[in-house]
Scaffold this active site. Structure first.
Site, short mmCIF file in Angstrom:
data_model
loop_
_atom_site.label_atom_id
_atom_site.label_comp_id
_atom_site.label_asym_id
_atom_site.label_seq_id
_atom_site.Cartn_x
_atom_site.Cartn_y
_atom_site.Cartn_z
N HIS A 92 0.85 -1.19 0.00
CA HIS A 92 0.00 0.00 0.00
C HIS A 92 0.88 1.24 0.00
O HIS A 92 2.05 1.20 0.44
CB HIS A 92 -0.89 0.02 1.23
N GLU A 140 0.95 3.85 1.86
CA GLU A 140 1.45 4.24 3.19
C GLU A 140 2.65 3.40 3.61
O GLU A 140 3.63 3.92 4.14
CB GLU A 140 0.35 4.09 4.25
N CYS A 177 -6.23 1.90 5.80
CA CYS A 177 -6.87 0.67 6.27
C CYS A 177 -6.25 0.29 7.61
O CYS A 177 -5.30 0.92 8.08
CB CYS A 177 -6.65 -0.46 5.25
N CYS A 189 -2.42 -0.52 7.46
CA CYS A 189 -1.59 0.67 7.36
C CYS A 189 -1.65 1.51 8.64
O CYS A 189 -0.63 2.04 9.09
CB CYS A 189 -2.00 1.51 6.15
#
Length: 147
Positions: free
Chosen positions: A55, A57, A85, A88
């Site tokens: 992801h 992040e 999410c 993360c």
């Protein structure tokens, strides 16, 4: 940091999200800032890397940790186009990031639907920065996938 600065850094996160879009990834981008300097950035690369943890992040946190040669980022602000999410958010909490600023909310998978918050207790969260631009980018991506 004032709203103008938040908008500036979020616009850079949007540029990262557009890089993801060019690679046919879900368009999410992130930048990490310390003392008005970008020290990490990333965009969603789940499909490219065949890695569910890739992801925006996580990639930005890894870059920032490498920059400081430290697993902790207590003086940093993370800008991300979509509400993090839980995975993360947990990484953000472990990294002890001071502030999280996001654009679009994620009512289905965002961290805010969970309690208690996975963030460090001193973490400041600000939502809705350039929200319309962030939301439109995601909606257009998923709309094009359905047609």
């Amino acid at each position: 940091m004032n709203t103008l600065s938040h908008e500036y850094y979020m616009s850079l996160a949007i540029k990262e999200a557009k890089r993801a879009l060019e690679e046919e990834e879900v368009p999410i981008g992130a930048v990490i800032v310390s003392q008005n300097q970008i020290i990490g950035k990333g965009y969603n690369q789940v499909e490219r890397l065949k890695d569910v943890t890739a992801h925006a992040e996580i990639i930005a946190i890894t870059a920032a940790a490498n920059y400081f040669n430290s697993k902790y980022l207590p003086d940093c602000t993370l800008y991300v186009t979509l509400e993090p999410c839980m995975m993360c958010a947990s990484a953000i909490g472990w990294a002890q990031i001071k502030q999280v600023v996001f654009g679009a909310s994620d009512p289905k998978k965002g961290f805010s639907i969970f309690t208690p918050s996975p963030f460090h207790p001193k973490c400041i969260v600000e939502a809705g920065i350039l929200e319309e631009a962030c939301t439109t980018l995601l909606q257009d991506f998923f709309r094009s996938r359905r047609s």
